[in-house]
Design a protein around this motif. Structure first.
Motif, PDB file in Angstrom:
ATOM      1  N   GLN A  81      50.520  83.342  -1.401  1.00  0.00           N
ATOM      2  CA  GLN A  81      49.603  84.150  -2.210  1.00  0.00           C
ATOM      3  C   GLN A  81      48.700  83.246  -3.057  1.00  0.00           C
ATOM      4  O   GLN A  81      47.494  83.481  -3.157  1.00  0.00           O
ATOM      5  CB  GLN A  81      50.426  85.086  -3.104  1.00  0.00           C
ATOM      6  CG  GLN A  81      49.618  86.084  -3.887  1.00  0.00           C
ATOM      7  CD  GLN A  81      50.530  86.996  -4.705  1.00  0.00           C
ATOM      8  OE1 GLN A  81      51.462  86.524  -5.352  1.00  0.00           O
ATOM      9  NE2 GLN A  81      50.266  88.288  -4.655  1.00  0.00           N
ATOM     10  N   ARG A  82      49.266  82.212  -3.633  1.00  0.00           N
ATOM     11  CA  ARG A  82      48.468  81.274  -4.443  1.00  0.00           C
ATOM     12  C   ARG A  82      47.422  80.556  -3.588  1.00  0.00           C
ATOM     13  O   ARG A  82      46.327  80.261  -4.061  1.00  0.00           O
ATOM     14  CB  ARG A  82      49.368  80.248  -5.137  1.00  0.00           C
ATOM     15  CG  ARG A  82      50.121  80.785  -6.329  1.00  0.00           C
ATOM     16  CD  ARG A  82      50.821  79.685  -7.108  1.00  0.00           C
ATOM     17  NE  ARG A  82      51.785  78.938  -6.328  1.00  0.00           N
ATOM     18  CZ  ARG A  82      53.071  79.263  -6.175  1.00  0.00           C
ATOM     19  NH1 ARG A  82      53.547  80.356  -6.757  1.00  0.00           N
ATOM     20  NH2 ARG A  82      53.868  78.511  -5.448  1.00  0.00           N
ATOM     21  N   ARG A  84      45.829  81.779  -1.127  1.00  0.00           N
ATOM     22  CA  ARG A  84      44.782  82.744  -0.756  1.00  0.00           C
ATOM     23  C   ARG A  84      44.260  82.560   0.666  1.00  0.00           C
ATOM     24  O   ARG A  84      43.082  82.786   0.946  1.00  0.00           O
ATOM     25  CB  ARG A  84      43.623  82.695  -1.738  1.00  0.00           C
ATOM     26  CG  ARG A  84      44.017  83.034  -3.145  1.00  0.00           C
ATOM     27  CD  ARG A  84      42.830  82.917  -4.068  1.00  0.00           C
ATOM     28  NE  ARG A  84      43.273  82.995  -5.439  1.00  0.00           N
ATOM     29  CZ  ARG A  84      42.879  83.929  -6.288  1.00  0.00           C
ATOM     30  NH1 ARG A  84      42.037  84.843  -5.911  1.00  0.00           N
ATOM     31  NH2 ARG A  84      43.328  83.932  -7.518  1.00  0.00           N
TER      32      ARG A  84
END
Length: 140
Positions: A81-82, A84
């Motif tokens: 998630q970090r 992206r």
């Protein structure tokens, strides 16, 4: 599963499988490698290796178990998630009936959450749909 000769031309997918059970991993690898739109499947069995491999890039699909030989799938999801990075994140777990896990994975960026004992075909269905959406020009 579609026959390679009858499948429309999909952009090839690279899949990262993060699973510590050798039996389940081998079964999934066999199915994934037979999918006509899957170019390559790599695997990891720990949180650290999964995050490292994902960081190396190029994966459009990640299939992630929650409990790993070392670490856990939620931390892998958070790292993804970090980053992206585009693509889909599929959690495939024996703990699908635990609402707290489902919420935690959704918060960490999971796109799908499936039960290992009941929903294997769903994993392959969403990968096929994703491959089709890429063929239609959807960049995600």
């Amino acid at each position: 599963m579609p026959d390679r000769a009858t499948v429309p031309a999909f952009p090839p997918l690279r899949v990262l499988l993060i699973e510590d059970s050798a039996m389940i991993r081998e079964m999934l690898l066999e199915y994934l490698q037979a999918m006509p739109y899957v170019e390559r499947v790599d695997w990891a069995d720990t949180e650290h290796l999964g995050i490292s491999m994902f960081a190396a890039g190029g994966y459009q699909v990640a299939i992630i178990d929650l409990q790993l030989r070392q670490g856990n799938g939620v931390n892998v999801l958070r790292a993804m998630q970090r980053a992206r990075a585009p693509g889909i994140r599929i959690v495939y777990t024996n703990h699908a009936q635990v609402p707290a896990y489902r919420r935690q994975c959704a918060d960490a960026g999971a796109d799908y959450f499936f039960d290992k004992s009941l929903e294997m075909e769903e994993v392959f269905r969403v990968i096929e749909e994703y491959a089709g959406s890429r063929a239609a020009g959807d960049p995600s």
